[in-house]
Design a protein around this motif. Structure first.
Motif, short mmCIF file in Angstrom:
data_model
loop_
_atom_site.label_atom_id
_atom_site.label_comp_id
_atom_site.label_asym_id
_atom_site.label_seq_id
_atom_site.Cartn_x
_atom_site.Cartn_y
_atom_site.Cartn_z
N UNK A 110 -2.08 -0.51 2.97
CA UNK A 110 -1.83 -1.67 2.11
C UNK A 110 -0.38 -1.61 1.61
N UNK A 111 0.26 -2.77 1.51
CA UNK A 111 1.58 -2.84 0.88
C UNK A 111 1.47 -3.68 -0.39
N UNK A 112 2.33 -3.38 -1.36
CA UNK A 112 2.26 -4.01 -2.68
C UNK A 112 3.65 -4.47 -3.11
N UNK A 113 3.67 -5.37 -4.09
CA UNK A 113 4.91 -5.79 -4.74
C UNK A 113 4.59 -6.25 -6.14
N UNK A 114 5.42 -5.86 -7.10
CA UNK A 114 5.20 -6.31 -8.49
C UNK A 114 6.50 -6.14 -9.26
N UNK A 115 6.56 -6.77 -10.42
CA UNK A 115 7.71 -6.60 -11.30
C UNK A 115 7.56 -5.28 -12.08
N UNK A 116 8.64 -4.86 -12.69
CA UNK A 116 8.60 -3.64 -13.50
C UNK A 116 7.59 -3.79 -14.64
N UNK A 117 7.50 -5.00 -15.22
CA UNK A 117 6.56 -5.23 -16.32
C UNK A 117 5.11 -5.12 -15.88
N UNK A 118 4.85 -5.38 -14.59
CA UNK A 118 3.47 -5.36 -14.08
C UNK A 118 3.09 -4.04 -13.43
N UNK A 143 -1.16 -7.03 -3.86
CA UNK A 143 -1.19 -6.68 -2.45
C UNK A 143 -0.50 -7.77 -1.63
N UNK A 144 0.26 -7.34 -0.64
CA UNK A 144 0.97 -8.28 0.22
C UNK A 144 0.39 -8.32 1.63
N UNK A 145 0.10 -7.15 2.19
CA UNK A 145 -0.38 -7.08 3.56
C UNK A 145 -1.37 -5.93 3.70
N UNK A 146 -2.21 -6.02 4.73
CA UNK A 146 -3.13 -4.93 5.05
C UNK A 146 -3.13 -4.69 6.55
N UNK A 147 -3.09 -3.44 6.92
CA UNK A 147 -3.20 -3.04 8.32
C UNK A 147 -4.50 -2.27 8.49
N UNK A 148 -5.40 -2.79 9.31
CA UNK A 148 -6.63 -2.07 9.65
C UNK A 148 -6.30 -1.19 10.86
N UNK A 149 -6.23 0.11 10.63
CA UNK A 149 -5.67 1.04 11.62
C UNK A 149 -6.55 1.13 12.87
N UNK A 150 -5.91 0.98 14.02
CA UNK A 150 -6.55 1.21 15.31
C UNK A 150 -6.01 2.49 15.94
N UNK A 151 -4.66 2.62 15.92
CA UNK A 151 -4.02 3.80 16.50
C UNK A 151 -3.01 4.36 15.52
#
Length: 317
Positions: A12-20, A55-63
């Protein structure tokens, strides 16, 4: 595509402000049982990224592999039939400068990984989207899912007031209270105009609302109906709630319409202890002593600041 994976795993990738940031971390801990110090995380817990405002993106791992060449070799095994495909590189924003991969390099990696596919590429409207990324020194390839900012659609409500929680905070609070909704019954006994209810309902959480002010319960019902959801919202104090719930979410009343005195706050907390196994309290003032006197233990917490105003979020069990 899970048949290609040795075990379930997700990046999972994330992004937020310093306040959050502290709120983002508390939501992470609620979902996954731990937090990442950066803005990417690997877990075997399956969360739809659109649930989280961070959350910005999710990768369901295959390899996975130590080298990109290992991924390219494994990708040769994939057969998606007549489907078209696209490869997206997940950018990890908190890498050191020496570890950053330039835009052109990312595009080259996407082409390199996509080359072995026995299918037609379609960058505009693919049937299947895959992702490639590097996380903690290892390469990962899998099914790609981008977060949809559902909460953005809830910004403009027919009824609102200035001291209500923002939709982002309300969505995170709902996730902190109910990270895994299956079989969970929730209640918002001080629901106000329904900001938390709308976010919870949009994620399929089984929740009801109560408030002592008929003006705000009318507004709550109007807001919920405006977004096409249904919810049992009634004008009643928490003292009249007789059912048992897995979790209660209490944004402690502090506005001009419904302000709770210290005695009323204490009563709300004691009744929350009576009707719920877990309570998430949102408060603009410190009330640790009240929470403990009501019979709760503060299991986790964070503070959310916006300019000069701050709210504490307490996970009470």
């Amino acid at each position: 595509m899970n048949k290609f994976s040795r075990k379930p795993a997700f990046i999972y990738t994330f992004a937020c402000t310093e306040e959050e940031l502290l709120l983002c971390h508390l939501e992470m801990r609620s979902f996954f049982g731990f937090q990442s110090d950066g803005f990417s995380l690997k877990s075997d817990v399956d969360i739809d990224p659109s649930r989280s405002p961070f959350m910005k993106e999710r990768l369901e791992v295959i390899y996975e592999g130590n080298e990109l060449s290992e991924i390219v070799k494994q990708v040769e095994q994939i057969d998606i039939g007549t489907d078209t495909f696209k490869i997206i590189f997940l950018k990890i924003n908190d890498l050191e400068d020496c570890e950053q991969i330039s835009y052109q390099e990312r595009r080259n990696i996407e082409r390199q990984v996509g080359w072995p596919f026995k299918a037609e590429a379609d960058v505009r409207n693919p049937d299947q989207t895959f992702g490639i990324t590097i996380h903690e020194g290892r390469w990962y390839f899998g099914k790609y899912l981008r977060s949809e900012p559902v909460w953005l659609h809830h910004l403009k409500k027919p009824r609102e007031y200035s001291t209500a929680l923002s939709t982002r905070v309300a969505r995170a609070v709902a996730n902190i209270a109910v990270p895994h909704p299956f079989g969970v019954k929730a209640i918002d006994p001080c629901c106000g105009i329904g900001t938390v209810l709308v976010e919870a309902l949009s994620m399929g959480i089984d929740i009801i609302g109560r408030d002592i002010n008929p003006l705000v319960t009318d507004g709550s019902r109007e807001n919920i109906a405006h977004f096409g959801y249904e919810c049992d919202v009634r004008t009643a104090p928490i003292s009249e709630v007789t059912g048992k719930y897995d979790v209660a979410i209490i944004d402690m009343p502090y506005n001009l319409y419904t302000h709770a005195t210290p005695d009323e706050q204490m009563s709300i907390l004691k009744h929350a202890r009576r009707i719920s196994n877990k309570t998430v309290v949102v408060t603009s003032e410190t009330m640790d002593h009240m929470v403990e006197e009501a019979g709760f233990r503060i299991a986790d917490r964070c503070t959310v600041r916006k300019q000069m105003f701050s709210r504490q979020i307490l996970v009470c069990e």
